[in-house]
Design a protein around this motif. Structure first.
Motif, PDB file in Angstrom:
ATOM      1  N   UNK A   1      -6.491  -4.348  -5.167  1.00 13.67           N
ATOM      2  CA  UNK A   1      -5.370  -4.141  -6.080  1.00 13.67           C
ATOM      3  C   UNK A   1      -4.393  -5.305  -5.946  1.00 13.67           C
ATOM      4  N   UNK A   2      -3.689  -5.596  -7.027  1.00 11.66           N
ATOM      5  CA  UNK A   2      -2.603  -6.570  -6.950  1.00 11.66           C
ATOM      6  C   UNK A   2      -1.345  -5.843  -6.483  1.00 11.66           C
ATOM      7  N   UNK A   3      -0.324  -6.593  -6.144  1.00 12.37           N
ATOM      8  CA  UNK A   3       0.951  -5.995  -5.758  1.00 12.37           C
ATOM      9  C   UNK A   3       1.492  -5.145  -6.904  1.00 12.37           C
ATOM     10  N   UNK A   4       1.419  -5.669  -8.112  1.00 11.64           N
ATOM     11  CA  UNK A   4       1.910  -4.936  -9.287  1.00 11.64           C
ATOM     12  C   UNK A   4       1.132  -3.634  -9.491  1.00 11.64           C
ATOM     13  N   UNK A   5      -0.185  -3.673  -9.297  1.00 15.70           N
ATOM     14  CA  UNK A   5      -0.997  -2.462  -9.449  1.00 15.70           C
ATOM     15  C   UNK A   5      -0.639  -1.420  -8.399  1.00 15.70           C
ATOM     16  N   UNK A   6      -0.369  -1.862  -7.184  1.00 11.38           N
ATOM     17  CA  UNK A   6       0.038  -0.919  -6.131  1.00 11.38           C
ATOM     18  C   UNK A   6       1.349  -0.237  -6.525  1.00 11.38           C
ATOM     19  N   UNK A   7       2.345  -1.032  -6.883  1.00 16.22           N
ATOM     20  CA  UNK A   7       3.658  -0.479  -7.229  1.00 16.22           C
ATOM     21  C   UNK A   7       3.548   0.441  -8.443  1.00 16.22           C
TER      22      UNK A   7
END
Length: 151
Positions: free
Chosen positions: A96-102
């Motif tokens: 996951x990317x950071x944006x996807x996690x958030x």
């Protein structure tokens, strides 16, 4: 929510049973700056890697902490979304990317209503809460903050 769910494979129409199996700090297991969430998808291992810097970014941007339960639910939601959209089902590892996690953490917390309403893990038995089977932590019934002993 997303610790134990069914989803239909977009291409084959196969019913996939996805079950959370564990959360691992990848620094220790594969020397990566990530937290790996393991699922069994029809008894086949599937890993979702979440970059650890996402925890820092969540705190910086929203002043919220990503709990273990929220991370597992967010990874499950992400897994469901990639299956829904036709993921490459030959892979067993997704990052996951950071944006996807958030985005996924915010979505599962909003869906649950609060982090306190997220399902506890591990799921020992669908009919028994983990706390009943495994017991409670000593801090579960503490009403006053506990100070560390002076040494």
């Amino acid at each position: 929510m997303y610790e134990n769910f069914h989803v239909t494979d977009r291409w084959t129409g196969e019913d996939l049973h996805c079950v959370w199996k564990g959360t691992f700090v990848a620094i220790a297991t594969r020397h990566a700056d990530a937290t790996d969430i393991r699922f069994a998808v029809n008894d086949r291992p599937m890993w979702i890697a979440m970059p650890n810097v996402a925890w820092v970014e969540m705190k910086r941007r929203h002043n919220h902490v990503i709990t273990d339960y929220a991370a597992a639910q967010a990874a499950g939601r992400f897994l469901k979304s990639i299956i829904d959209t036709g993921y490459d089902n030959g892979r067993e590892f997704y990052t996951m990317t950071i944006e996807e996690v958030i985005e996924n953490v915010n979505a599962v917390v909003n869906e649950a209503g609060s982090t306190g309403a997220l399902p506890t893990l591990p799921v020992i038995n669908d009919d028994v809460a983990p706390e009943t089977y495994a017991g409670h932590l000593p801090s579960d019934n503490v009403t006053e903050p506990v100070a560390a002993p002076n040494r």
